[in-house]
Design an enzyme around this catalytic site. Structure first.
Site, PDB file in Angstrom:
ATOM      1  N   HIS A 170       4.599   2.501   3.650  1.00  0.00           N
ATOM      2  CA  HIS A 170       2.959   3.059   4.082  1.00  0.00           C
ATOM      3  C   HIS A 170       2.943   4.165   4.882  1.00  0.00           C
ATOM      4  CE1 HIS A 170       3.293  -1.436   3.087  1.00  0.00           C
ATOM      5  NE2 HIS A 170       2.028  -1.288   2.692  1.00  0.00           N
ATOM      6  N   HIS A 225      -5.166   3.242  -5.672  1.00  0.00           N
ATOM      7  CA  HIS A 225      -5.029   2.199  -5.021  1.00  0.00           C
ATOM      8  C   HIS A 225      -6.330   1.415  -4.645  1.00  0.00           C
ATOM      9  CE1 HIS A 225      -2.440  -0.629  -2.837  1.00  0.00           C
ATOM     10  NE2 HIS A 225      -2.753  -0.337  -1.645  1.00  0.00           N
ATOM     11  N   HIS A 230     -10.018  -1.320  -1.509  1.00  0.00           N
ATOM     12  CA  HIS A 230      -8.813  -2.091  -1.180  1.00  0.00           C
ATOM     13  C   HIS A 230      -9.327  -3.498  -1.211  1.00  0.00           C
ATOM     14  CE1 HIS A 230      -5.233  -3.393   0.671  1.00  0.00           C
ATOM     15  NE2 HIS A 230      -4.702  -2.350   0.462  1.00  0.00           N
ATOM     16  N   ASP A 268       1.451   3.521   0.387  1.00  0.00           N
ATOM     17  CA  ASP A 268       0.037   3.002   0.147  1.00  0.00           C
ATOM     18  C   ASP A 268      -0.893   3.247   1.312  1.00  0.00           C
ATOM     19  OD1 ASP A 268       1.211   1.971  -2.058  1.00  0.00           O
ATOM     20  OD2 ASP A 268       0.990  -0.120  -1.698  1.00  0.00           O
ATOM     21  N   ASP A 269      -1.935   3.145   0.776  1.00  0.00           N
ATOM     22  CA  ASP A 269      -3.127   2.908   1.866  1.00  0.00           C
ATOM     23  C   ASP A 269      -3.211   4.229   2.460  1.00  0.00           C
ATOM     24  OD1 ASP A 269      -2.841   0.367   1.236  1.00  0.00           O
ATOM     25  OD2 ASP A 269      -1.852  -0.072   3.148  1.00  0.00           O
TER      26      ASP A 269
END
Length: 733
Positions: free
Chosen positions: A251, A150, A154, A99-100
């Site tokens: 991550h 995603h 955010h 993620d991210d």
């Protein structure tokens, strides 16, 4: 001085007689540059998650609206076409999700480990990071990994409107289409965890996401690598029990991920030995690919978006470099001014300081005048009060308002009028030199007044035979207005403090037109005043340096000049000064290779003038640009403190300059406002001058409208008699 031409032709009018107003090109180009710069910075802040972002995790809500099959089901939720289906990954299949990202440091390391162990993964990227690092998204796709959304910024979608959700999805897809030419049907909500954590706030979002054609992917195995618990602990938490299939949350961005990379490198071979496969989500579920190719207009939109984002990144990087340069220049200049101006003041104020034998011989004072009817009487009367023997030559450069008649009607001794057809200020000064009786020549403007001691103080440095010219101390006489007060600060700090520094360095760049003195022999050796530039005072000063003469500063030779009282007049004056200075620098560029003592100006003065008077002012707006940027996008507190620090340094320098010039400190009250408003105007003027120079444009003299209110301290303006000779006609613009 004034423009040597008159405006010709009526203003263009629209049909019906109404005046058509157009934005002048001299304003339009700087405005377009500033707007483009602002747009690029806004875009940069926008894609750095510093606007519209929401980094707060919301408290859980009730779960009575969430279907039971979702709460007890798998981590893949398909709510498309009105259905509600929960899917699990088959046993011995591990879907690694990150993620991210993408992150420029850690994502390549993760991709390297996956490639080394022949494993695939799903990367849920944010639009902000994908826009900034499109090459990493392309690498993910090229190496066979899947990419999911995603969101763009955010936020917690549970507390966003449908319009905002649509925007987050579309912008995220735009970034993907520009970076890799794909769309994806995979989505992971920010702040999501297991399926049984779904509540009454997040479930409606999942349903809506399904209606938009997306599969929602959460997880059922959390490595908690964001806690940095250690490599062994990350491996333990990421390993499913009993050979079950799992979607593992990890991550590749958001901080230091070296533990994640090491854990991945250790985990992959170990689990492969246990029979696990590391595949994409759609491969594990035996489903169609989540990616579809983007073509046509959508592809071009995405490519344009990525191009603009990359341009804003490179521009910002360049601006940061520029900010570092200007910071170094500004601080360096302040340090030099503070140290060297103090050295100058201590040197010339010593009781035993002498330039040489006192100068008592008569002096010729030249006053070039073009339509100066409102000021010329004050100017000439101030010279009549001089405590040094002088002759005054008023060179009437084709005035049409009776300037010369006013001088003649005064009937003062030792005052002569020389008339010529309109030919410009340099020609008027040269005409004055030719008619002057004496070898020491003082030059002043027709809107300036001298104190009784000004001429005497101005010519004393000629006791040193090496001195060819002397700069006086020009001061603003009409400083009671706000614009006047700002210019007063600029004159005391920016001009006279500079002159002290340049005097010590022996590279004075400018003898001010309002108050300067020359040896006739020095003027003749360099060919007199030139009209090659619009800054004839800077031009002649540089020429004298190159001829080997010393140019010094006389702090007590004070002259009071009428500064522009409107923004338009100020703009015209500073535009001419800036452009003329650039012309003079370019004209004397060969000074850089001059040899011998006369080459000092080229080695020291010309580089300093170019840095401090042209380059630094051009880059100085970056301080304010980043102030605004920091206030909008953060960190606000650090930004304000940095700007206040710069202001404090300027205030210290200004206070020191006022102390050296024995000025009252009360005018410094307007210094903060000057930095916010006045300085911005000067930035635009300099930018306009640069554009004019780079485009090969030509600039004419601009006549400044004078009021004649300035007199030396202790007296008021000299009243004029109302006669045809005192000219009540309006000056020609």
């Amino acid at each position: 001085m004034a423009s040597r031409t008159r405006r010709s032709g009526p203003a263009s009018r629209a049909p019906g007689g109404s005046r058509r107003r157009r934005l002048p090109m001299r304003l339009l180009l700087p405005l377009l540059v500033l707007v483009a710069l602002g747009a690029m910075l806004m875009l940069r802040g926008y894609v750095h998650s510093e606007i519209l972002a929401d980094h707060r995790v919301r408290p859980p809500a009730a779960t009575d609206r969430v279907p039971e099959e979702i709460m007890s089901g798998g981590p893949v939720i398909d709510a498309r076409s009105g259905r509600t289906e929960s899917l699990r990954v088959p046993d011995h299949h591990l879907v690694l999700t990150f993620d991210d990202g993408p992150d420029p440091i850690w994502t390549p390391k993760v991709l390297d480990v996956l490639k080394e162990h022949d494993a695939h993964a799903v990367f849920f990227v944010t639009g902000t990071m994908a826009s900034r690092y499109p090459d990493l998204v392309r690498r993910m796709v090229e190496e066979g990994h899947e990419v999911g959304l995603h969101t763009f910024n955010h936020p917690d979608l549970s507390y966003q409107s449908k319009k905002r959700i649509d925007w987050e999805l579309s912008q995220n897809q735009l970034a993907l289409s520009g970076a890799a030419g794909i769309r994806t049907s995979l989505f992971r909500p920010p702040y999501s965890s297991f399926a049984d954590a779904m509540d009454n706030r997040s479930w409606p979002v999942t349903e809506y996401i399904g209606e938009r054609g997306y599969i929602t992917v959460v997880n059922n195995t959390d490595s908690e690598d964001w806690r940095k618990p250690g490599v062994a602990e990350i491996v333990r938490r990421a390993t499913p029990k009993g050979g079950k299939g799992a979607i593992v949350l990890m991550h590749d961005s958001g901080g230091d991920r070296h533990q994640t990379v090491e854990a991945l490198d250790r985990m992959l071979p170990g689990l492969r030995e246990q029979g696990y496969e590391f595949s994409n989500l759609t491969e594990a579920l035996d489903a169609p690919s989540a990616h579809s190719r983007v073509t046509g207009l959508d592809r071009w939109k995405g490519a344009a978006w990525i191009f603009l984002v990359q341009a804003s990144e490179h521009l910002t990087d360049g601006l940061v470099v520029g900010l570092s340069i200007v910071g170094t220049l500004v601080i360096g200049r302040f340090v030099l001014m503070l140290l060297l101006s103090g050295v100058h003041a201590r040197r010339v104020r010593r009781r035993d300081f002498r330039w040489g034998a006192p100068i008592t011989e008569p002096v010729s004072v030249l006053v070039p005048a073009y339509n100066e009817a409102k000021c010329i009487e004050n100017t000439v009367r101030s010279l009549a009060d001089s405590d040094h023997p002088i002759e005054v030559l008023v060179i009437d450069d084709g005035s049409s308002d009776g300037t010369s008649r006013i001088v003649e009607a005064m009937g003062l001794p030792n005052v002569r009028v020389v008339r010529q057809l309109n030919a410009g200020k340099p020609a008027a000064l040269n005409r004055g030199v030719a008619n002057a009786r004496y070898d020491l020549i003082v030059m002043m403007d027709g809107d300036t007044v001298f104190e009784p001691s000004t001429v005497r103080e101005l010519v004393q440095p000629f006791g040193d035979p090496r001195v060819g010219a002397v700069a006086g101390n020009a001061k603003v006489g009409n400083k009671d207005t706000l614009i006047g007060a700002w210019q007063h600060i600029e004159y005391v700090m920016g001009f006279n403090l500079d002159r002290r520094m340049y005097d010590v360095l022996r590279c004075m760049p400018t003898i001010p037109g309002a108050v300067g003195a020359f040896r006739r022999s020095a003027l003749e050796r360099v060919g007199g005043m030139s009209d090659d530039t619009l800054a004839e005072d800077t031009d002649i000063t540089m020429a004298l340096h190159r001829d080997g003469w010393r140019v010094v500063y006389a702090e007590n030779a004070r002259a009071w000049t009428e500064a522009p009282e409107t923004v338009q007049q100020l703009w015209s004056q500073r535009y001419r000064w800036s452009y003329g200075t650039m012309q003079a620098i370019w004209k004397h560029r060969r000074a850089l290779v001059d040899k011998g003592p006369s080459g000092r100006f080229g080695r020291v003065g010309l580089p300093l003038v170019s840095l401090f008077m042209v380059l630094a002012p051009l880059l100085a707006p970056l301080i304010d640009v980043f102030l605004v940027y920091g206030l909008v996008f953060g960190p606000t507190q650090k930004t304000i403190m940095a700007w206040l620090g710069v202001l404090a340094i300027q205030a210290v320098c200004a206070a020191y300059a006022f102390r050296l010039d024995r000025e009252r400190m009360t005018h410094l009250v307007s210094l903060p406002l000057q930095q916010i408003l006045y300085r911005q105007l000067m930035y635009v003027v300099l930018l306009q001058s640069w554009i004019t120079a780079l485009t090969g444009g030509r600039l004419r003299w601009q006549k400044l409208r004078r009021t004649g209110v300035v007199d030396a301290p202790g007296g008021g303006p000299v009243p004029r008699q109302r006669s045809q000779n005192s000219s009540e006609r309006r000056p020609v613009a």
